[in-house]
Design a protein around this motif. Structure first.
Motif, short mmCIF file in Angstrom:
data_model
loop_
_atom_site.label_atom_id
_atom_site.label_comp_id
_atom_site.label_asym_id
_atom_site.label_seq_id
_atom_site.Cartn_x
_atom_site.Cartn_y
_atom_site.Cartn_z
N SER A 30 0.81 -1.21 0.11
CA SER A 30 0.16 -0.07 0.01
C SER A 30 0.82 1.37 -0.04
O SER A 30 1.81 1.26 0.68
CB SER A 30 -1.03 0.01 1.23
N VAL A 31 0.23 2.29 -0.64
CA VAL A 31 0.99 3.51 -0.70
C VAL A 31 0.06 4.34 0.33
O VAL A 31 -1.34 4.72 -0.03
CB VAL A 31 0.87 4.36 -2.12
N LEU A 32 0.61 4.57 1.35
CA LEU A 32 -0.23 5.27 2.42
C LEU A 32 -0.16 6.94 2.60
O LEU A 32 1.13 7.52 2.40
CB LEU A 32 0.38 4.91 4.02
N ILE A 116 4.73 10.83 -6.09
CA ILE A 116 3.46 10.20 -5.92
C ILE A 116 2.90 9.60 -7.18
O ILE A 116 2.63 8.27 -6.85
CB ILE A 116 2.47 11.16 -5.38
N LYS A 117 3.10 10.26 -8.28
CA LYS A 117 2.45 9.65 -9.38
C LYS A 117 3.44 8.48 -9.71
O LYS A 117 2.87 7.37 -10.28
CB LYS A 117 2.73 10.63 -10.80
N GLY A 121 0.08 6.64 -7.27
CA GLY A 121 -0.88 7.32 -6.36
C GLY A 121 -1.02 6.85 -5.05
O GLY A 121 -0.58 5.54 -4.94
N ILE A 122 -1.80 7.28 -4.36
CA ILE A 122 -1.98 6.94 -2.80
C ILE A 122 -3.10 6.19 -2.78
O ILE A 122 -4.18 6.51 -3.37
CB ILE A 122 -1.99 8.40 -2.15
N ASP A 186 -6.91 12.97 -5.41
CA ASP A 186 -6.56 12.07 -6.15
C ASP A 186 -6.34 10.52 -5.48
O ASP A 186 -6.21 9.67 -6.19
CB ASP A 186 -5.35 12.28 -6.70
N ALA A 187 -6.22 10.58 -4.21
CA ALA A 187 -6.11 9.33 -3.41
C ALA A 187 -7.33 8.46 -3.56
O ALA A 187 -8.39 8.88 -3.83
CB ALA A 187 -6.12 9.48 -1.98
#
Ligand code: F6R
Length: 259
Positions: A30-32, A116-117, A121-122, A186-187
């Motif tokens: 996961s991207v937190l 982030i991109k 993405g988150i 965008d998350a």
């Protein structure tokens, strides 16, 4: 949006920590998106205590003060180190906080967005809310399409955060580098946590008021997958409680949290 009201702050915190644990177990890489502030301290304490592995996770914090070094005791990097990163197995190289100490803040902001991109993405963004309605440090009049940039803090915010600076709002930095409202939206999932009576009015305005740049948290109404978790005190001014409670009482997703 779903609004979940728990009896007290401990229960609200427990639910948010459990949601995050579940998200990480379901997707270990996961991207937190992480937040700081007093409300989150216990969330991180409980999340760390679950023993869930962060080894494959990466993280992006919402914001950082400008004008204090990264290793300052009051920097948000230091906060994250103290409250979470030092207590779990996350690789610190995969943790990102906006670089408020950068000499070129515009370049640092662009680099943050690009990073982030680059990771896709988150997945899940944790949010607190300021008494002036900010998410991140998106103070009133922040464009709802804004991206990471530097932003002047309101006197309300500097007063709210004075506790960390010896009680003196003048010692709170005047600016911060913050994800924009657009960055936050965008998350793929938003979880906003607010507790205590000081948040009751702003929670009602964010959840039920008009969408306006005067209350940047109202932008969460645009998000297709957003949960607002509050305690009774922070829920006190919500008009639609009966319906929100009905949803919570009937959705299978919430079965394990019901009394
Ligand atoms: C901090 C942040 C802020 C806080 C908000 C609530 O990273 O983004 O929006 O979440 O100011 O702070 P507390 O929890 O201290 O009331």
């Amino acid at each position: 949006m779903e609004v979940i009201t728990r009896r007290d702050a401990d229960q609200a915190v427990e639910l948010v920590a459990r949601l995050l644990e579940m998200r990480i177990r379901a997707k270990p890489e996961s991207v937190l998106g992480l937040a700081t502030g007093r409300t989150m301290e216990k969330v991180y304490e409980q999340l760390a205590a679950t023993g869930v592995s962060f080894a494959k996770c990466s993280s992006f914090n919402l914001d950082e003060y400008i004008g204090i070094p990264t290793d300052d005791p009051n920097s948000y990097r230091t906060y994250m180190q103290e409250h979470l990163f030092s207590k779990v197995d996350i690789d610190v190289a995969n943790t990102f906080v906006p670089d408020g100490a950068a000499s070129d803040l515009k370049a640092a902001a662009r680099a943050y967005e690009d990073r982030i991109k680059a990771v896709g993405g988150i997945d899940v963004q944790l949010l607190g809310i300021g008494e002036a309605g900010h998410i991140g440090f998106n103070e009133p009049l922040s464009s709802l399409m804004s991206r990471t940039r530097d932003k002047a803090l309101t006197p309300t915010t500097r007063m709210q955060n004075a506790g960390m600076f010896g009680g003196d709002p003048e010692r709170v930095p005047k600016r911060a580098l913050t994800m924009g409202v657009g960055t936050i939206l965008d998350a793929r999932e938003l979880i906003l946590l607010a507790t205590g009576p000081a948040k009751a009015n702003i929670i009602a305005r964010a959840v039920e008021g008009p969408i306006t740049s005067m209350v940047s948290a109202s932008a969460i109404q645009l998000h297709p997958n957003c949960k607002v978790v509050v305690d009774e005190a922070a829920a006190a001014e919500l008009q639609g409680r009966a319906y929100y409670d009905f949803v919570f009482a009937n959705e299978p997703e919430w079965a394990e949290f019901r009394d």
